[in-house]
Design a protein around this motif. Structure first.
Motif, PDB file in Angstrom:
ATOM      1  N   ASP A  55       0.828  -1.206   0.000  1.00 11.21           N
ATOM      2  CA  ASP A  55       0.000   0.000   0.000  1.00 11.21           C
ATOM      3  C   ASP A  55       0.863   1.257   0.000  1.00 11.21           C
ATOM      4  O   ASP A  55       0.588   2.211  -0.730  1.00 11.21           O
ATOM      5  N   LEU A  56       1.890   1.258   0.813  1.00 14.36           N
ATOM      6  CA  LEU A  56       2.802   2.405   0.850  1.00 14.36           C
ATOM      7  C   LEU A  56       3.526   2.554  -0.486  1.00 14.36           C
ATOM      8  O   LEU A  56       3.675   3.658  -1.000  1.00 14.36           O
ATOM      9  N   ALA A  57       3.954   1.452  -1.066  1.00 12.68           N
ATOM     10  CA  ALA A  57       4.635   1.497  -2.364  1.00 12.68           C
ATOM     11  C   ALA A  57       3.710   2.082  -3.429  1.00 12.68           C
ATOM     12  O   ALA A  57       4.145   2.900  -4.255  1.00 12.68           O
ATOM     13  N   ARG A  58       2.431   1.712  -3.407  1.00  9.34           N
ATOM     14  CA  ARG A  58       1.472   2.277  -4.362  1.00  9.34           C
ATOM     15  C   ARG A  58       1.302   3.783  -4.139  1.00  9.34           C
ATOM     16  O   ARG A  58       1.228   4.560  -5.098  1.00  9.34           O
ATOM     17  N   THR A  59       1.237   4.190  -2.879  1.00  7.98           N
ATOM     18  CA  THR A  59       1.102   5.615  -2.563  1.00  7.98           C
ATOM     19  C   THR A  59       2.324   6.385  -3.068  1.00  7.98           C
ATOM     20  O   THR A  59       2.185   7.461  -3.653  1.00  7.98           O
ATOM     21  N   LEU A  60       3.502   5.848  -2.854  1.00  8.90           N
ATOM     22  CA  LEU A  60       4.722   6.490  -3.352  1.00  8.90           C
ATOM     23  C   LEU A  60       4.692   6.585  -4.875  1.00  8.90           C
ATOM     24  O   LEU A  60       5.094   7.598  -5.443  1.00  8.90           O
ATOM     25  N   ASN A  61       4.204   5.547  -5.528  1.00  7.54           N
ATOM     26  CA  ASN A  61       4.117   5.559  -6.985  1.00  7.54           C
ATOM     27  C   ASN A  61       3.155   6.649  -7.461  1.00  7.54           C
ATOM     28  O   ASN A  61       3.438   7.346  -8.440  1.00  7.54           O
ATOM     29  N   ILE A  62       2.040   6.820  -6.773  1.00  6.52           N
ATOM     30  CA  ILE A  62       1.090   7.881  -7.118  1.00  6.52           C
ATOM     31  C   ILE A  62       1.753   9.242  -6.991  1.00  6.52           C
ATOM     32  O   ILE A  62       1.590  10.122  -7.849  1.00  6.52           O
ATOM     33  N   ARG A  63       2.526   9.443  -5.911  1.00  5.12           N
ATOM     34  CA  ARG A  63       3.231  10.719  -5.737  1.00  5.12           C
ATOM     35  C   ARG A  63       4.244  10.948  -6.857  1.00  5.12           C
ATOM     36  O   ARG A  63       4.397  12.048  -7.360  1.00  5.12           O
ATOM     37  N   LEU A  64       4.930   9.880  -7.274  1.00  4.80           N
ATOM     38  CA  LEU A  64       5.898   9.983  -8.365  1.00  4.80           C
ATOM     39  C   LEU A  64       5.214  10.400  -9.667  1.00  4.80           C
ATOM     40  O   LEU A  64       5.703  11.277 -10.378  1.00  4.80           O
ATOM     41  N   VAL A  65       4.095   9.771  -9.976  1.00  2.00           N
ATOM     42  CA  VAL A  65       3.357  10.106 -11.194  1.00  2.00           C
ATOM     43  C   VAL A  65       2.913  11.562 -11.146  1.00  2.00           C
ATOM     44  O   VAL A  65       3.030  12.291 -12.139  1.00  2.00           O
TER      45      VAL A  65
END
Length: 80
Positions: A55-65
């Protein structure tokens, strides 16, 4: 970055999220950090988070995008 001592009871996700938030805040300084550098740090944090907290990895990916698309990036909050 600011040197802060985190309490020993902080979970892995909290430590990664806190560091990601520090990096994200650098985008809002009077002399903001280089976006490429911020992206690089968030990519590294995402790679560290992936095996432990999807879940945290997905959140970080959203921030990156968002950063890559020049969209306002909010800090990361963890659900209790």
């Amino acid at each position: 970055m600011m040197n802060q001592i985190l309490p020993a009871n902080n979970s892995f996700a909290q430590v990664i999220a806190a560091e990601a938030n520090r990096v994200i805040r650098t985008l809002h300084l009077p002399n903001p950090a280089d976006r490429t550098a911020v992206e690089s740090v968030l990519e590294s944090l995402k790679a560290v988070a992936e095996p432990m907290d999807q879940d945290l990895a997905r959140t970080l990916n959203i921030r990156l995008v968002a950063i890559r698309n020049n969209i306002q990036v909010n800090q990361i909050t963890l659900e209790a």
